[in-house]
Design an enzyme around this catalytic site. Structure first.
Site, PDB file in Angstrom:
ATOM      1  N   ARG A 199       3.760  -1.763  -9.530  1.00  0.00           N
ATOM      2  CA  ARG A 199       4.296  -1.368  -8.216  1.00  0.00           C
ATOM      3  C   ARG A 199       3.789  -2.291  -7.106  1.00  0.00           C
ATOM      4  O   ARG A 199       2.607  -2.586  -7.023  1.00  0.00           O
ATOM      5  CB  ARG A 199       3.863   0.073  -7.925  1.00  0.00           C
ATOM      6  CG  ARG A 199       4.254   0.557  -6.537  1.00  0.00           C
ATOM      7  CD  ARG A 199       4.259   2.046  -6.420  1.00  0.00           C
ATOM      8  NE  ARG A 199       2.942   2.647  -6.409  1.00  0.00           N
ATOM      9  CZ  ARG A 199       2.748   3.961  -6.353  1.00  0.00           C
ATOM     10  NH1 ARG A 199       3.780   4.784  -6.334  1.00  0.00           N
ATOM     11  NH2 ARG A 199       1.537   4.455  -6.341  1.00  0.00           N
ATOM     12  N   ARG A 206      -6.844   8.811 -11.296  1.00  0.00           N
ATOM     13  CA  ARG A 206      -5.876   9.607 -10.514  1.00  0.00           C
ATOM     14  C   ARG A 206      -5.111  10.567 -11.406  1.00  0.00           C
ATOM     15  O   ARG A 206      -4.778  11.681 -10.983  1.00  0.00           O
ATOM     16  CB  ARG A 206      -4.919   8.674  -9.749  1.00  0.00           C
ATOM     17  CG  ARG A 206      -5.594   8.069  -8.520  1.00  0.00           C
ATOM     18  CD  ARG A 206      -4.833   6.870  -7.988  1.00  0.00           C
ATOM     19  NE  ARG A 206      -3.504   7.190  -7.524  1.00  0.00           N
ATOM     20  CZ  ARG A 206      -2.537   6.292  -7.381  1.00  0.00           C
ATOM     21  NH1 ARG A 206      -2.738   5.026  -7.705  1.00  0.00           N
ATOM     22  NH2 ARG A 206      -1.356   6.660  -6.932  1.00  0.00           N
TER      23      ARG A 206
HETATM   24  P1  AMP Z   1       0.080   8.892  -2.627  1.00  0.00           P
HETATM   25  O1  AMP Z   1       0.580   7.857  -1.685  1.00  0.00           O
HETATM   26  O2  AMP Z   1       0.821  10.203  -2.500  1.00  0.00           O
HETATM   27  O3  AMP Z   1      -0.011   8.411  -4.039  1.00  0.00           O
HETATM   28  O4  AMP Z   1      -1.426   9.221  -2.173  1.00  0.00           O
HETATM   29  C1  AMP Z   1      -2.436   8.239  -2.252  1.00  0.00           C
HETATM   30  C2  AMP Z   1      -3.802   8.873  -2.150  1.00  0.00           C
HETATM   31  O5  AMP Z   1      -3.939   9.546  -0.894  1.00  0.00           O
HETATM   32  C3  AMP Z   1      -4.117   9.939  -3.192  1.00  0.00           C
HETATM   33  O6  AMP Z   1      -4.557   9.385  -4.424  1.00  0.00           O
HETATM   34  C4  AMP Z   1      -5.220  10.716  -2.477  1.00  0.00           C
HETATM   35  O7  AMP Z   1      -6.428   9.992  -2.503  1.00  0.00           O
HETATM   36  C5  AMP Z   1      -4.728  10.719  -1.035  1.00  0.00           C
HETATM   37  N1  AMP Z   1      -3.859  11.889  -0.766  1.00  0.00           N
HETATM   38  C6  AMP Z   1      -2.522  11.889  -0.544  1.00  0.00           C
HETATM   39  N2  AMP Z   1      -2.057  13.121  -0.338  1.00  0.00           N
HETATM   40  C7  AMP Z   1      -3.127  13.952  -0.438  1.00  0.00           C
HETATM   41  C8  AMP Z   1      -3.304  15.352  -0.345  1.00  0.00           C
HETATM   42  N3  AMP Z   1      -2.261  16.172  -0.134  1.00  0.00           N
HETATM   43  N4  AMP Z   1      -4.564  15.838  -0.506  1.00  0.00           N
HETATM   44  C9  AMP Z   1      -5.605  15.035  -0.731  1.00  0.00           C
HETATM   45  N5  AMP Z   1      -5.522  13.711  -0.846  1.00  0.00           N
HETATM   46  C10 AMP Z   1      -4.295  13.146  -0.696  1.00  0.00           C
END
Ligand code: AMP
Length: 214
Positions: free
Chosen positions: A126, A168
């Site tokens: 990605r 993750r």
């Molecule tokens: P994403 O872009 O949705 O893959 O999010 C990237 C990272 O942001 C995640 O791996 C978490 O570290 C953090 N993150 C995003 N959304 C949340 C959430 N709702 N609660 C806690 N951490 C979040």
């Protein structure tokens, strides 16, 4: 009014599908990952703290995430796509409370499913545009390219390395899959097969949303 929770493991296609949903159904897209990355790019103390957490592949604390989110939800009258939120059962409960307070409710929960073995290859290939946010999948050994849409520079997210992705996925299993149980008996939970082309996935999502709106 539609208020949609979009769930799925890392790499399931939440960002790609959100962009399509936002356009077709005139929704307001809230990606909590994007909100956090925007705070990081401001270079604030809070941003530095958040970067330390995200770059390890961990979740930011519920209380911080919920308070950041409430301000954003209050700022729009449109239907909302919650992309990447809730990621814990505590967040799901807080979202229900908040929606009640704001006289709104979650009308659909869509889970995009993806076979586990697909996740790592999708994530490590990605690339995202720094300028417009467009997401691409490239040959990981190929040199960085530029965005076809705007010519911006493509980059790899710091948490998109193979090692971070494994962590993750563990976090997803432990913290986020219980959210599926939370919603499963709510009557608004639907699964969509994410192991198809983006347009095929979107056709299924559109069907779910159009049926829900009847
Ligand atoms: P994403 O872009 O949705 O893959 O999010 C990237 C990272 O942001 C995640 O791996 C978490 O570290 C953090 N993150 C995003 N959304 C949340 C959430 N709702 N609660 C806690 N951490 C979040």
């Amino acid at each position: 009014m539609m208020n949609i929770v979009l769930m799925g493991c890392p790499g399931a296609g939440k960002g790609t599908q959100s962009a399509k949903m936002q356009e077709k159904f005139h929704l307001y897209h809230i990606s909590t990952g994007d909100v956090l990355r925007a705070e990081i790019s401001k270079g604030t103390e809070l941003g530095k703290e958040i970067a330390g957490i995200i770059n390890k592949g961990n979740l930011v604390p519920d209380s911080l995430m919920i308070s950041m989110l409430e301000n954003i939800v209050k700022g729009t009258d449109k239907g909302i796509i919650f992309d990447g939120f809730p990621r814990t059962v505590a967040q799901a409960q807080a979202l229900d409370d908040m929606m009640k307070r704001l006289n709104r409710k979650i009308t659909q929960v869509i889970m995009i499913t993806l076979p586990e073995e697909e996740i790592i290859s999708r994530i490590t290939s990605r690339r995202q545009c720094k300028k417009c946010g467009e997401i691409y999948h490239v040959d990981p050994s190929a040199p960085m390219q530029t965005c076809k849409a705007c010519g911006g520079e493509l980059y790899t997210r710091a948490d998109d390395t193979a090692e971070r992705v494994k962590h993750r996925i563990e976090v997803y299993h432990q913290e986020t899959l219980p959210v599926k149980d939370y919603y499963q008996n709510s009557g608004v939970y639907k699964e969509v097969d994410g192991h198809q082309t983006p347009d095929q996935v979107f056709a299924e999502i559109s069907k779910v949303l159009e049926e829900g709106a009847k």
